[in-house]
Design an enzyme around this catalytic site. Structure first.
Site, mmCIF file in Angstrom:
data_model
loop_
_atom_site.group_PDB
_atom_site.id
_atom_site.type_symbol
_atom_site.label_atom_id
_atom_site.label_comp_id
_atom_site.label_asym_id
_atom_site.label_seq_id
_atom_site.Cartn_x
_atom_site.Cartn_y
_atom_site.Cartn_z
ATOM 1 N N ARG A 145 0.831 -1.205 0.000
ATOM 2 C CA ARG A 145 0.000 0.000 0.000
ATOM 3 C C ARG A 145 0.865 1.255 0.000
ATOM 4 N NH1 ARG A 145 -3.998 1.110 4.957
ATOM 5 N NH2 ARG A 145 -1.996 1.556 5.942
ATOM 6 N N LYS A 197 -2.183 6.893 1.366
ATOM 7 C CA LYS A 197 -1.580 6.958 2.698
ATOM 8 C C LYS A 197 -0.456 7.988 2.655
ATOM 9 C CE LYS A 197 -1.004 5.300 6.949
ATOM 10 N NZ LYS A 197 -2.016 5.344 8.002
ATOM 11 N N GLU A 211 -14.826 7.103 8.135
ATOM 12 C CA GLU A 211 -13.745 6.536 8.943
ATOM 13 C C GLU A 211 -13.398 7.503 10.057
ATOM 14 O OE1 GLU A 211 -10.129 6.209 6.629
ATOM 15 O OE2 GLU A 211 -10.491 8.131 5.645
#
Length: 271
Positions: free
Chosen positions: A23, A117, A150
């Site tokens: 990721r 990210k 989230e």
């Protein structure tokens, strides 16, 4: 680019190193940053860093930047990207103590930014500060369509009143490695008859607040029960039995799960 995950002292290994690294590199590609080393070298650097630290239990954090340069917006003035990794000693263990959350008033990032990210964490920081100011553990984002998104650095999950495990769709939020591992392990509870079903999709605020159980999911937790949202109880206001069962399942996976997810750290040796 930024990544964080935990490692455990029990067998001296890194849990889910490869999913996190994959990721990390996907995010780097989307941010148009070319790492200074190939994937195999980065993996080796990470393992060597943990081994050199002699730390048996804690967290590993690593970053990728455009590198030193002229401090302008474009990376054109940066001769090479830079990779950093640090180890933080921490008594990492799961908690069964329920926490409270609030609905964040800080706007969430756009899907294009939220799914990468990165260290673009201003909205995350403001959201977390808002939670702290109101005596809550975390603040939960609701997207522009009214669906649950989230937390500032965690995914959320719910147990419906019909015993379904529910997670918000990953289309507009970060695809959490721990949340995805939870989805892979949860069928065990379906087979045992504890869970009726597992569903990932759009969840309204009313569905979330009306759930029987709620939990936060992330590599630093890995599962934490939520007993209150915006001052009102979730379910009966106590830590849910299925939340605790899922926490136990995930913790056991960290300790004795597949070798493919637990990369050994060879302290005192070259990795």
């Amino acid at each position: 680019m930024f990544q964080r995950f935990q490692f455990c002292r029990f067998l001296s290994y890194l849990y889910e190193l490869d999913p996190h690294l994959d990721r990390f590199l996907r995010s780097a590609s989307e941010a148009k940053i070319i790492p200074p080393f190939d994937r195999l070298s980065l993996r080796s650097i990470i393992l060597q860093t943990v081994a050199a630290s002699q730390c048996r239990k804690g967290s590993l954090r690593y970053w990728l930047s455009a590198g030193p340069g002229d401090f302008l917006l474009s990376p054109a003035g940066c001769p090479s990207s830079a990779f950093y990794a640090i180890v933080i000693e921490d008594d990492y263990s799961p908690s069964s103590q329920g926490v409270s959350v609030i609905t964040s008033s800080t706007p969430m990032k756009s899907p294009e930014m939220a799914t990468i990210k990165s260290v673009n964490y201003l909205s995350n920081a403001l959201s977390q500060m808002e939670a702290a100011e109101k005596g809550a553990f975390a603040a939960i984002w609701i997207d522009d369509q009214g669906y649950i998104a989230e937390g500032p650095n965690v995914n959320v999950a719910f147990i419906s009143k019909s015993n379904e495990l529910l997670l918000p769709s990953f289309d507009k939020i970060l695809s959490g490695c721990t949340a995805k591992r939870l989805l892979a392990l949860a069928p065990t509870l379906v087979e045992q008859g504890l869970l009726k079903d597992i569903r990932v999709g759009n969840l309204t605020l009313d569905e979330g607040k009306g759930a029987a159980e709620m939990m936060l999911v992330g590599s630093g937790l890995p599962i934490l029960p939520v007993t209150e949202w915006d001052g009102k109880p979730i379910g009966n206001g106590k830590e849910g039995p299925l939340t605790l069962a899922l926490s136990k399942l995930l913790w056991e996976d960290m300790i004795a799960g597949p070798d493919s997810l637990r990369v050994p750290i060879r302290y005192g040796k070259a990795n």
